[in-house]
Design a protein around this motif. Structure first.
Motif, short mmCIF file in Angstrom:
data_model
loop_
_atom_site.label_atom_id
_atom_site.label_comp_id
_atom_site.label_asym_id
_atom_site.label_seq_id
_atom_site.Cartn_x
_atom_site.Cartn_y
_atom_site.Cartn_z
N GLY A 34 0.83 -1.20 0.00
CA GLY A 34 0.00 0.00 0.00
C GLY A 34 0.86 1.25 0.00
N PHE A 35 0.30 2.37 -0.49
CA PHE A 35 1.03 3.64 -0.51
C PHE A 35 0.18 4.74 0.12
N ALA A 36 0.83 5.85 0.45
CA ALA A 36 0.13 7.03 0.96
C ALA A 36 0.24 8.14 -0.09
N VAL A 37 -0.67 9.14 -0.02
CA VAL A 37 -0.69 10.21 -1.02
C VAL A 37 -0.29 11.54 -0.37
N ASP A 38 0.70 12.19 -0.99
CA ASP A 38 1.17 13.52 -0.54
C ASP A 38 1.13 14.45 -1.76
N ARG A 39 1.70 15.65 -1.64
CA ARG A 39 1.77 16.59 -2.79
C ARG A 39 3.20 17.07 -2.95
N ASP A 40 3.62 17.32 -4.18
CA ASP A 40 4.99 17.82 -4.37
C ASP A 40 5.03 19.35 -4.44
N ASP A 41 6.18 19.91 -4.84
CA ASP A 41 6.37 21.36 -4.86
C ASP A 41 5.36 22.06 -5.77
N GLY A 42 4.98 21.37 -6.89
CA GLY A 42 4.04 21.99 -7.83
C GLY A 42 2.60 21.68 -7.47
N GLY A 43 2.35 20.99 -6.35
CA GLY A 43 0.99 20.69 -5.93
C GLY A 43 0.42 19.43 -6.57
N THR A 44 1.22 18.74 -7.36
CA THR A 44 0.72 17.50 -7.97
C THR A 44 0.91 16.34 -6.99
N PRO A 45 0.06 15.29 -7.14
CA PRO A 45 0.14 14.18 -6.18
C PRO A 45 1.52 13.52 -6.18
N LEU A 46 2.01 13.24 -4.98
CA LEU A 46 3.27 12.54 -4.80
C LEU A 46 2.96 11.32 -3.94
N LEU A 47 3.15 10.14 -4.51
CA LEU A 47 2.82 8.91 -3.76
C LEU A 47 4.02 8.49 -2.92
N ILE A 48 3.72 8.04 -1.70
CA ILE A 48 4.76 7.60 -0.77
C ILE A 48 4.60 6.10 -0.54
N ASP A 49 5.68 5.37 -0.73
CA ASP A 49 5.69 3.92 -0.55
C ASP A 49 5.70 3.63 0.96
N SER A 50 4.50 3.63 1.57
CA SER A 50 4.42 3.64 3.04
C SER A 50 4.30 2.26 3.68
N HIS A 51 3.88 1.26 2.91
CA HIS A 51 3.67 -0.10 3.47
C HIS A 51 2.76 -0.05 4.70
N GLY A 52 1.79 0.85 4.69
CA GLY A 52 0.99 1.03 5.90
C GLY A 52 -0.49 0.77 5.73
N CYS A 53 -0.90 0.18 4.59
CA CYS A 53 -2.33 -0.07 4.37
C CYS A 53 -2.50 -1.17 3.33
N GLU A 54 -3.77 -1.43 2.98
CA GLU A 54 -4.06 -2.46 1.98
C GLU A 54 -3.48 -2.09 0.61
N VAL A 55 -3.32 -3.09 -0.22
CA VAL A 55 -2.88 -2.87 -1.60
C VAL A 55 -4.02 -2.18 -2.35
N ALA A 56 -3.69 -1.10 -3.08
CA ALA A 56 -4.72 -0.33 -3.79
C ALA A 56 -5.26 -1.11 -5.00
N GLU A 57 -6.52 -0.83 -5.37
CA GLU A 57 -7.15 -1.53 -6.50
C GLU A 57 -6.34 -1.36 -7.79
#
Lengths: 302, 288
Positions: A223-246
């Protein structure tokens, strides 16, 4: 119990990779020890981070020895710093050799990343520029590791958050060259592919198409978490902290349709759930592997 | 090679300080700025190391509060990042760092509580060994007691302090069963993992010096001497009772072969006299 014991001994004797090929596993957590030793909810194998089992004794070894009596094992290193400009630590290599001798894992993997530099261990999988100089360094290190450990290393593709100006080739190209030059196997982390694809704006399936499929011996899903980068676009974080996304399940299914069944591991290392929830993720992966196995059997018999 | 080393130098340097400039050659997608992207790595490294310390020193964290602990740990991880990929080893110098950390000076016992937690972590991962049964101490020839050296479980260690660290640790490790700490006095702990769990025992007066000597493989007579010089309240019987109850003795060395043979049954005399062997649990049972 008896059936499981037979199963584990088969794995030692058989060709390791193929005997795991249609199984789904999970990471072993000490807090799940009772559930695992009480049957394991049908999980096919367990993976451990090698560095957590490099103490002299105590609970980690007590649990792992008992788990190993009933299950196949995948040993996953996180501290070798294969992409490091510094030399591979021989002492660490020796620790790995002893662990491999003791637990006879079916699979051994490490990361295309660096984590040690100038005598410090930075405790993260750090990204590399992809060019000829890095390629030479990584290949030299993998040659050394495979020679010293006398086992095939599976190299895992990283999840990355940034790129380097000095890169001259794509990650998939780089990995293809490493596999061709060293004969190492590959661990395709589909979660990492998706995270990097979103972060750098490429098509995940195009990456998998360019990946040297014949060398893949293991797949990771996480599973991954969702953050934002410098330009405000989504930045995914390899968090290993939740279920595998669809979206990652869909990529997994398409990958397996292309490669055939490959041993697959669910990574869930933070906010670890009850064992049943983890096992349910493995069960879902297992059903994808079995469906593909049946599809291929029908195709052959037709 | 040199280019890779240069990149990793700049990267590693910038990781450990938010005030340090991000490496020049990194970029995000579409060549936009990469500060936030670099911050993901910075956060992974720093937060990961702080978490590792919080996990290893939970009572220190409880004593100062999470916010203070994380601020203190942040300074430590930046100044002294791990030198080994074995995170179980990380934090060995944290107690010394705490001793010298001025904002924590109002808690003079904090460094020693950290030493106790460090000892617990080491005991958890120490080598396995089978404790001898208490019978190992029975029937030992009195004239040789002073020369005996006990072999101690590899997980055992002593943490001595000028502060009541065992009481402080117990109260905070198990707050539901907390009792007031009285008297506020020097305490020492025996930390060991004789079987499955790590155990912490408060030692009677002089016992820390007595057991430290035994742990260093000193002879019983030297250990008694050390215990008596450390405290006028040292009682050998009391300290031996703790040693036995803690199940930390795995064998006894230094027994002269003659006295063993004297008591042996004839079938055991087949062993060569010239090879004195350590007395383990099995032998002591014969001696009893």
């Amino acid at each position: 119990m008896r059936r499981q014991a037979t199963l584990a001994s088969d794995i030692v004797v058989d060709d390791c990779a193929s005997s795991l090929s249609s199984r789904a596993g999970v990471g072993l957590k000490l807090e799940h020890a009772a559930d695992v030793l009480n049957g394991g909810h049908g999980v096919g194998f367990f993976e451990v981070h090698a560095e957590n089992y490099m103490g002299a004794g105590g609970e980690p070894h007590r649990v792992l020895s008992r788990v190993r009596e009933s299950f196949a094992l995948s040993l996953h290193g996180v501290g070798l710093s294969i992409g490091g400009a510094d030399p591979i630590c021989e002492i660490h290599l020796d620790r790995l050799r002893r662990l491999i001798e003791r637990y006879q894992p079916a699979l051994f993997s490490e990361h295309l990343a660096w984590s040690s530099h100038g005598g410090s261990f930075l405790n993260d999988l750090l990204p590399l520029p992809y060019n000829l100089a890095t390629l030479q360094r990584v290949c030299d290190h993998i040659d050394l590791v495979q020679e010293k450990l006398r086992t095939r290393l599976l190299l895992e593709n990283p999840a990355t958050y940034l790129l380097f100006e000095e890169s001259t080739m794509s990650e998939a190209e780089f990995i293809r060259s490493v596999a061709a030059r060293t004969g190492c196997g590959l661990l395709l982390d589909i979660g990492n592919v998706y995270v990097s694809a979103v972060n750098h704006g490429f098509e995940p399936m195009a990456y998998i198409d360019a990946f040297p499929i014949d060398a893949i011996e293991e797949i990771h899903l996480a599973g991954f978490a969702v953050d934002r980068d410098d330009g405000g676009t989504p930045l995914l974080i390899d968090s290993h902290g939740c279920e595998v996304a669809e979206v990652v399940w869909a990529l997994f299914q398409r990958t397996i349709a292309r490669t055939g069944p490959i041993s697959t591991m669910i990574e869930w290392d933070n906010d670890v759930p009850a064992f049943a929830a983890l096992a349910a993720q493995a069960k879902r992966a297992q059903s994808v592997l079995m469906t593909e196995e049946r599809r291929r059997a029908r195709r052959i018999s037709a | 090679m040199l280019q890779l080393a240069g990149t990793q130098n700049a990267f590693a340097h910038a990781l450990l300080g938010p005030e340090r400039a991000v490496p020049a050659s990194i970029r995000g997608a579409a060549r936009r700025g990469a500060d936030r992207r670099f911050a993901v790595y910075r956060n992974n490294v720093i937060t990961g190391l702080i978490d590792a310390l919080a996990q290893r020193f939970p009572v220190v964290c409880r004593l100062v509060g999470e916010e203070f602990f994380r601020a203190m740990a942040r300074i430590y991880v930046t100044a002294q990042p791990p030198s080994s990929p074995l995170m179980m080893l990380y934090g060995g110098t944290f107690p010394n760092f705490i001793d010298a950390f001025a904002p924590a000076a109002s808690l003079p016992y904090l460094g020693d509580v950290a030493r106790l937690e460090l000892a617990r972590g080491r005991a958890y991962h120490a080598a396995d060994a089978v404790p001898a049964t208490p019978q190992i101490f029975t029937g030992l020839p009195a004239e040789q007691l002073g020369h005996l050296r006990v072999r101690v479980h590899p997980s055992a260690s002593i943490v001595a302090s000028a502060h009541p660290i065992v009481s402080i640790w117990q109260v905070n490790a198990d707050p539901d069963h907390a009792v007031p700490i009285a008297p506020w006095t020097a305490e020492a702990a025996l930390v060991a993992r004789p079987f499955t769990d790590v155990e912490v025992r408060r030692l009677p007066p002089g016992a820390a010096a007595f057991m430290s000597c035994l742990l260093g493989h000193g002879a019983m007579a030297e250990a008694v001497e050390a215990g008596a010089s450390a405290s006028t309240d040292f009682h050998l019987a009391e300290s031996l009772a703790v040693l036995i109850a803690a199940n930390v003795v795995i064998g006894i060395d230094g027994l002269a072969p003659a006295s063993r043979l004297k008591r042996r049954t004839s079938s055991r005399r087949l062993r060569p006299r010239s090879a004195p062997r350590p007395v383990d649990a099995e032998h002591s049972a014969l001696l009893a």
